[in-house]
Design an enzyme around this catalytic site. Structure first.
Site, PDB file in Angstrom:
ATOM      1  N   GLU B 269       0.839  -1.214   0.000  1.00 52.24           N
ATOM      2  CA  GLU B 269       0.000   0.000   0.000  1.00 52.24           C
ATOM      3  C   GLU B 269       0.868   1.256   0.000  1.00 52.24           C
ATOM      4  O   GLU B 269       0.501   2.268  -0.613  1.00 52.24           O
ATOM      5  CB  GLU B 269      -0.971  -0.009   1.184  1.00 52.24           C
ATOM      6  N   HIS B 272       1.730   2.009  -3.549  1.00 57.61           N
ATOM      7  CA  HIS B 272       0.647   2.797  -4.156  1.00 57.61           C
ATOM      8  C   HIS B 272       0.707   4.242  -3.658  1.00 57.61           C
ATOM      9  O   HIS B 272       0.553   5.199  -4.428  1.00 57.61           O
ATOM     10  CB  HIS B 272      -0.721   2.208  -3.762  1.00 57.61           C
ATOM     11  N   GLU B 298      -0.425  -0.703  -9.888  1.00 55.99           N
ATOM     12  CA  GLU B 298      -0.080  -1.982  -9.258  1.00 55.99           C
ATOM     13  C   GLU B 298       1.412  -2.285  -9.414  1.00 55.99           C
ATOM     14  O   GLU B 298       2.015  -2.923  -8.556  1.00 55.99           O
ATOM     15  CB  GLU B 298      -0.927  -3.101  -9.889  1.00 55.99           C
TER      16      GLU B 298
END
Lengths: 505, 505
Positions: B269, B272, B298
């Site tokens: 995460e 991202h 991704e």
């Protein structure tokens, strides 16, 4: 005819409910800003908030509202002003007229000045430099007078501003009851000072770990009836309660070294929260589902904080658990010492740190001064001197500088004229309503001693919360207690509590 | 002429920035729902979300956008398709045409069906009862085919759906590269299975306290460059990253008994999050400030999770601190054992638990099946059997029931056809881009060994994040690496990593 009116009502209500979807979203933006937002996110958050506030303002002043109201007023649907529909029509008319009377450029000028003026105020307070803040205050007062003129009033421009926070209240009535409170309160505080008694304050130096403060505060909030399935408790610098939706009410606190600070903040905010949680969720966003006034809201927080949470009966139940949660910090401190300490009355300079007796004198200073500022009887040049003179007159102390004097509160810089009296109205409402609750429910102290708070909470729900804006604050108090608002119940409560503690009379 | 175009551009950008104020507010409503919302608040939150989504849709399909675009296209302002203005015009045109091509009743039917179908899916999965879910899936596929027809496509209706998640990608190209990956990956996985080697898994039973997992995860996220002044880490059931504003990016994780779960969720995460944090904040809400595709997004999460976070060099730096944070749990576990354990490859049934080698085979099952479902070559009746056959064919195992088979993912029920391939595209992009980063920056492993992650993060910022949507994903990869997307870098990386661990060749 009824069918046209019914259609107008449905459209009016749909419109209001949709606006509430945006207002509650705005509440989330604000709650998040004050509790969770990363430090760098502030600028964009301000843009989001301004944009949503603009959308909401557009919706609230949409001329369609005027048309719907026109076809509803005079219809049988709105005939009973205390019915749900009558309340909806009356209150939306009230807000619509106020909002449409304000010119857009005035609204924007006040918003802009408020942001600037608050920034200058922060700096002026830090530097103890009233002169720096003075010109901004002058502009703000001019704008607030323009606002009062645009809104309209009968005798007193302050009426128009007060009405924003305490709808349908009038300055004359408020000044009368607060004046009587002042005249009765001053001698009581003086006799407390003269008694020479003070509690043992050594416990203030002991250590109350933050995590355990939070656990204990949660237990208290839950026990008095704040529903955590429909709410949260978070940490923040300036505590508040935010109703974020029909089943989402969030309270915040801060944690100081001494546990009483978080206990009373949590009880206070949970009192606000219980009001919001007991509003009728099926009419959320409509006047029958909205709180009636800031004063009544404050009466709920003050009742749980002071009338319940600072009572000896409350601590006869809770002092054992407190000792279990903080065995070291409470060791050797008897209940009576703790009880006296949390009811320590002494004149002080800072409003937000004041005890429940002197607090109202702090409010009286502000109410009388801001009334004169708006009315024109006091100039911003003379304000600091007038402030200090009032403190000397009402509390017997003089601020050593303006940071501890006229610059201590955000309200003037934010343009919140008319807000201060609602704090004292809250205390007065609380006393008069609590007295009636005791009449209806029997010995409340006895219930508190057994840890029973549900009867009081339910009584408040039935008598206040469920009504939303069906009655004005004044009507509501008279309806519940059979009498108009008076200073006597509060004075009786304060005398009853402090006479034994300070050995008076 | 230019002056008219400039005015149109300014209005177009203002409109998009205002829409972004609402979209980012919607993100807050969703983030809050998944991390903080009291349990009873869900129903009203759904209303708030639906209302804001409606406002945003209205704005995004406002005919004014069409007029502004008409006066901009052909103007010199939009002539360079890779300039900021050219990117803005091209991408807003793209989205506007797509959104206005979809009939409102189809959009609503899909939204309604998605909610119902997900509810039924949850129950069907619990009861291992595909038959219950079958009719809802049938309706959803029919609606998604209608959506594809409304959006338009050249050869393959799946193109139109894929385009939603991986703009400008085509099914044929994706099928080609994923097919090559499949053919190369299967023998590698088979040889790993045949090696008979497995890591020592006894550490999985030890205790890693939640608080220390969080502290350690924060350190990792901070070290690789996630900026907590502009971000947060919270706990949630299904982890995600949400860009909430130009300087507000929030990641979430969950905490399992074994620490690797939170470590890799947080690194994923944060990967991202770093993409979002390194987008150009001054064009936030405009195409040059938006991420280019789900696949590229991704690739960033996978790169930090796997290429960095599962490398031996990374743990040569971090295993000491891990042992200090969890002395009991890591006692007697040498670095090599830990490294082998976090790179444990074995065919399994559940996609979200799969290792980095077999993961892509799980995706291939789904991609090939959903492509056939949309194309009409596979009926919903035959889906479970086809699913099980593919698992046997690609992974050598057969699900014992549909809960561990075709019912395991939310995507079909939510109508997210075209989403699955972006996971594998992410892995392919990551490998090819990481290979180039190493060419440009030198020995990355050596940097990781010294705890230096800034060069890679900055390189990604300059080569990917700063471009926003200036290039399509395919253009971007070719621009960075000089070659079109290929399965070879990923295969080379996987062979290079797993050959020594499993003693291959």
């Amino acid at each position: 005819m009824t069918s046209t009116a019914q259609t107008a009502l449905d459209q009016l209500c749909d419109h209001a409910r949709q606006t509430a979807l945006l207002s509650s979203t705005l509440s989330l933006l604000e709650w998040d800003e004050r509790t969770k937002l990363p430090s760098a996110g502030g600028d964009y958050r301000a843009e989001q908030i301004a944009y949503l506030a603009g959308l909401i303002h557009q919706r609230e002043t949409d001329p369609k509202i005027g048309h719907w109201l026109d076809s509803l007023e005079g219809s049988p649907l709105a005939a009973d002003r205390h019915s749900d529909d009558g309340t909806t029509v009356r209150q939306i008319r009230r807000e619509y007229d106020k909002k449409t009377r304000l010119p857009q450029d005035l609204v924007e000028a006040i918003a802009r000045t408020s942001v600037q003026s608050q920034q200058v105020w922060v700096e002026a307070r830090r530097q103890k430099d009233y002169a720096r803040f003075r010109p901004h205050l002058e502009v703000m007062i001019r704008l607030k007078r323009e606002e009062a003129a645009a809104l309209g009033y009968e005798d007193d421009p302050y009426d128009a501003l007060l009405d924003e926070y305490e709808p349908d209240a009038r300055t004359g009535q408020v000044a009368h009851v607060l004046g009587q409170l002042r005249d009765a309160l001053q001698p009581l505080v003086q006799s407390i000072v003269d008694s020479g008694r003070t509690p043992n304050r050594s416990i203030l130096e002991r250590s109350f770990p933050r995590d355990r403060q939070e656990q204990f505060g949660r237990r208290l909030a839950e026990q008095i009836g704040f529903d955590f399935n429909e709410g949260r408790l978070d940490e923040t610098v300036h505590p508040f309660c935010a109703g974020m939706g029909p089943r989402d009410t969030r309270i915040t606190t801060r944690y100081e070294p001494f546990v009483a600070s978080s206990i009373y903040t949590i009880l206070h905010e949970a009192g606000h929260g219980i009001y919001d949680q007991q509003l009728r969720s099926e009419v959320y966003g409509l006047p029958p589902g909205n709180a009636v006034s800031l004063g009544i809201h404050e009466s709920q927080s003050r009742m749980w904080e002071n009338f319940v949470g600072r009572s000896r009966a409350f601590w006869e139940h809770w002092y054992g658990p407190l000792q279990e949660a903080f065995p070291d910090a409470t060791s050797g401190v008897p209940l009576d010492d703790f009880y006296f300490l949390i009811n320590d009355v002494h004149p002080s300079l800072i409003r937000v740190e004041a005890d429940e007796a002197t607090y109202n004198l702090h409010i009286l200073v502000r109410f009388e001064l801001e009334h004169d500022l708006i009315g024109g009887g006091l100039s911003v040049d003379d304000l600091p001197e007038a402030w200090n003179a009032k403190y000397e007159q009402l509390l017997g102390i003089t601020p050593p500088d303006d940071a501890q004097g006229v610059l201590q509160d955000v309200h003037f810089s934010a343009g919140l004229f008319g807000y201060f009296p609602t704090y004292s109205l809250g205390n007065l409402y609380a006393a008069q309503i609590f007295e009636q609750a005791e009449r209806d429910l029997g010995d409340l102290a006895d219930m508190f001693r057994r840890g029973e708070f549900t009867p009081l909470r339910q009584w408040l729900g039935e008598n206040i919360h469920q009504h939303g804006q069906r009655y004005t604050a004044a009507e509501l108090v008279e309806r519940i207690t059979g009498k108009p608002l008076s200073h006597e119940p509060l004075m009786k409560y304060l005398r009853g509590k402090f006479a034994p503690l300070y050995g008076l009379k």
